[in-house]
Design a protein around this motif. Sequence first.
Motif, PDB file in Angstrom:
ATOM      1  N   ASP A 175      10.226  19.968  33.277  1.00  0.00           N
ATOM      2  CA  ASP A 175       8.819  19.615  33.473  1.00  0.00           C
ATOM      3  C   ASP A 175       8.577  18.123  33.314  1.00  0.00           C
ATOM      4  O   ASP A 175       7.744  17.541  34.008  1.00  0.00           O
ATOM      5  CB  ASP A 175       7.936  20.388  32.491  1.00  0.00           C
ATOM      6  N   GLY A 176       9.300  17.504  32.401  1.00  0.00           N
ATOM      7  CA  GLY A 176       9.136  16.069  32.187  1.00  0.00           C
ATOM      8  C   GLY A 176      10.158  15.223  32.910  1.00  0.00           C
ATOM      9  O   GLY A 176      10.313  14.033  32.598  1.00  0.00           O
ATOM     10  N   GLY A 177      10.856  15.791  33.876  1.00  0.00           N
ATOM     11  CA  GLY A 177      11.916  15.075  34.590  1.00  0.00           C
ATOM     12  C   GLY A 177      11.456  13.713  35.098  1.00  0.00           C
ATOM     13  O   GLY A 177      10.477  13.613  35.824  1.00  0.00           O
ATOM     14  N   THR A 178      12.193  12.667  34.730  1.00  0.00           N
ATOM     15  CA  THR A 178      11.756  11.285  34.936  1.00  0.00           C
ATOM     16  C   THR A 178      12.813  10.478  35.678  1.00  0.00           C
ATOM     17  O   THR A 178      14.012  10.684  35.499  1.00  0.00           O
ATOM     18  CB  THR A 178      11.479  10.629  33.561  1.00  0.00           C
ATOM     19  N   VAL A 179      12.353   9.537  36.504  1.00  0.00           N
ATOM     20  CA  VAL A 179      13.222   8.540  37.118  1.00  0.00           C
ATOM     21  C   VAL A 179      12.724   7.160  36.696  1.00  0.00           C
ATOM     22  O   VAL A 179      11.578   7.000  36.275  1.00  0.00           O
ATOM     23  CB  VAL A 179      13.255   8.663  38.655  1.00  0.00           C
ATOM     24  N   LEU A 180      13.605   6.168  36.798  1.00  0.00           N
ATOM     25  CA  LEU A 180      13.233   4.785  36.471  1.00  0.00           C
ATOM     26  C   LEU A 180      13.210   3.958  37.740  1.00  0.00           C
ATOM     27  O   LEU A 180      14.218   3.878  38.452  1.00  0.00           O
ATOM     28  CB  LEU A 180      14.216   4.190  35.464  1.00  0.00           C
ATOM     29  N   LEU A 192      16.077   2.824  42.387  1.00  0.00           N
ATOM     30  CA  LEU A 192      15.647   4.030  41.681  1.00  0.00           C
ATOM     31  C   LEU A 192      16.845   4.570  40.913  1.00  0.00           C
ATOM     32  O   LEU A 192      17.874   4.890  41.499  1.00  0.00           O
ATOM     33  CB  LEU A 192      15.138   5.078  42.668  1.00  0.00           C
ATOM     34  N   LEU A 193      16.708   4.666  39.585  1.00  0.00           N
ATOM     35  CA  LEU A 193      17.717   5.317  38.758  1.00  0.00           C
ATOM     36  C   LEU A 193      17.240   6.740  38.535  1.00  0.00           C
ATOM     37  O   LEU A 193      16.219   6.977  37.895  1.00  0.00           O
ATOM     38  CB  LEU A 193      17.889   4.560  37.438  1.00  0.00           C
ATOM     39  N   SER A 194      17.969   7.691  39.075  1.00  0.00           N
ATOM     40  CA  SER A 194      17.409   9.035  39.272  1.00  0.00           C
ATOM     41  C   SER A 194      17.941  10.101  38.341  1.00  0.00           C
ATOM     42  O   SER A 194      17.473  11.247  38.394  1.00  0.00           O
ATOM     43  CB  SER A 194      17.655   9.482  40.718  1.00  0.00           C
ATOM     44  N   ASP A 236      15.416   0.396  47.724  1.00  0.00           N
ATOM     45  CA  ASP A 236      16.470   0.354  48.728  1.00  0.00           C
ATOM     46  C   ASP A 236      17.711   1.112  48.277  1.00  0.00           C
ATOM     47  O   ASP A 236      18.477   1.606  49.096  1.00  0.00           O
ATOM     48  CB  ASP A 236      16.839  -1.097  49.026  1.00  0.00           C
ATOM     49  N   ALA A 237      17.929   1.188  46.957  1.00  0.00           N
ATOM     50  CA  ALA A 237      19.113   1.853  46.424  1.00  0.00           C
ATOM     51  C   ALA A 237      18.709   2.979  45.482  1.00  0.00           C
ATOM     52  O   ALA A 237      17.636   2.933  44.870  1.00  0.00           O
ATOM     53  CB  ALA A 237      20.007   0.856  45.698  1.00  0.00           C
ATOM     54  N   VAL A 238      19.567   3.980  45.382  1.00  0.00           N
ATOM     55  CA  VAL A 238      19.372   5.099  44.454  1.00  0.00           C
ATOM     56  C   VAL A 238      20.700   5.341  43.750  1.00  0.00           C
ATOM     57  O   VAL A 238      21.732   5.542  44.404  1.00  0.00           O
ATOM     58  CB  VAL A 238      18.935   6.388  45.175  1.00  0.00           C
ATOM     59  N   TYR A 239      20.671   5.336  42.415  1.00  0.00           N
ATOM     60  CA  TYR A 239      21.884   5.589  41.646  1.00  0.00           C
ATOM     61  C   TYR A 239      21.635   6.731  40.672  1.00  0.00           C
ATOM     62  O   TYR A 239      20.672   6.725  39.905  1.00  0.00           O
ATOM     63  CB  TYR A 239      22.326   4.331  40.899  1.00  0.00           C
ATOM     64  N   GLY A 240      22.518   7.724  40.727  1.00  0.00           N
ATOM     65  CA  GLY A 240      22.354   8.937  39.944  1.00  0.00           C
ATOM     66  C   GLY A 240      23.157   8.938  38.662  1.00  0.00           C
ATOM     67  O   GLY A 240      23.633   7.897  38.191  1.00  0.00           O
ATOM     68  N   ALA A 241      23.363  10.132  38.115  1.00  0.00           N
ATOM     69  CA  ALA A 241      23.916  10.282  36.773  1.00  0.00           C
ATOM     70  C   ALA A 241      25.435  10.328  36.723  1.00  0.00           C
ATOM     71  O   ALA A 241      26.011  10.282  35.633  1.00  0.00           O
ATOM     72  CB  ALA A 241      23.354  11.556  36.141  1.00  0.00           C
TER      73      ALA A 241
END
Length: 315
Positions: A175-180, A192-194, A236-241
């Motif tokens: 429910d509180g899932g957050t991205v930076l 976006l740090l996802s 422009d970029a997305v970096y995940g876990a």
Amino acid sequence: MTPFICTACGTQYLPSEAPPDACLICTDERQFVPASGQSWTTLERLRNAHSNKFRRLAAGLTTIETTPAFGIGQRAILARTPVGNVLWDCIALIDDSTADLLKGLGGVAGIAISHPHYYTTMVEWSRALGGVPIHLHAADRQWVTRADPAVQFWEGDTKPIGSGLTLVRLGGHFDGGTVLHWSDWSEGRGVLLSGDILQVVPSGHVSFMWSYPNLIPLSAAKVQRMAEILEPFAFDAVYGAFSGRGQIDTNGKQVVTASVARYIARINETSEVGVEQSAEPRRARFSADLAGLPKTDVVQQGCDISFVLTDSGSV
């Protein structure tokens, strides 16, 4: 007393004489208890058997990963910004070498975590870095297993934590899932740090799940809502876990938009095909396929059809 750590997910608990009976995180359907059962370790044992490695991910972004891998195996990311460094997500191992390296890179102004699977030893990280604040969304308050004054809950869909740095609550996985979102990254390209709220996948897309290990998807409506909340933010970029599972270095906004459309199309296609709608065509196809077979080779019971092997081995 010892603050025990779950070996399956890396979550640390309040100090106690004996390990907890069960892990709150792993007994939830978004994680799992290993077949071998629940087991526990301590930070001291982790420090003796593991170490952390730092690696440049992109301009201003450094990953921190534990080797050999431990728990879920995610990485933390240090965002080195002109207004102060932010540690995005946590891993279970924090030791003196890691703290010294972080201080040498300018220290850490705050910690922000995407969702409860990565809370791990967040209190230990904060204390090792001078008691810096830990930003968590209030919707996930119930999953905090070790309370501390450093933990600061926030509400709503966005929270600025520095110039050009915004926490965006998308929900979904939790429910509180957050991205930076870091708008000024790489001369204004934005990143976006996802975490795995938007899971970067090897095809170069992102995808979505309520439970990744148990393969329980999110509804189309929830994913659409996530996309609407994210829409005002340019990146422009997305970096995940996770390392080694693909990354999105360019055209991130367009990739996310296309990924949302792809996901919703497939989920809707599945949900629109009801059992009653498809039953008659299936019966017709079965009837056509069975035409000409000896009656002794087919046993029909109501709507269920089972097949019996003949002596020749054919159906």
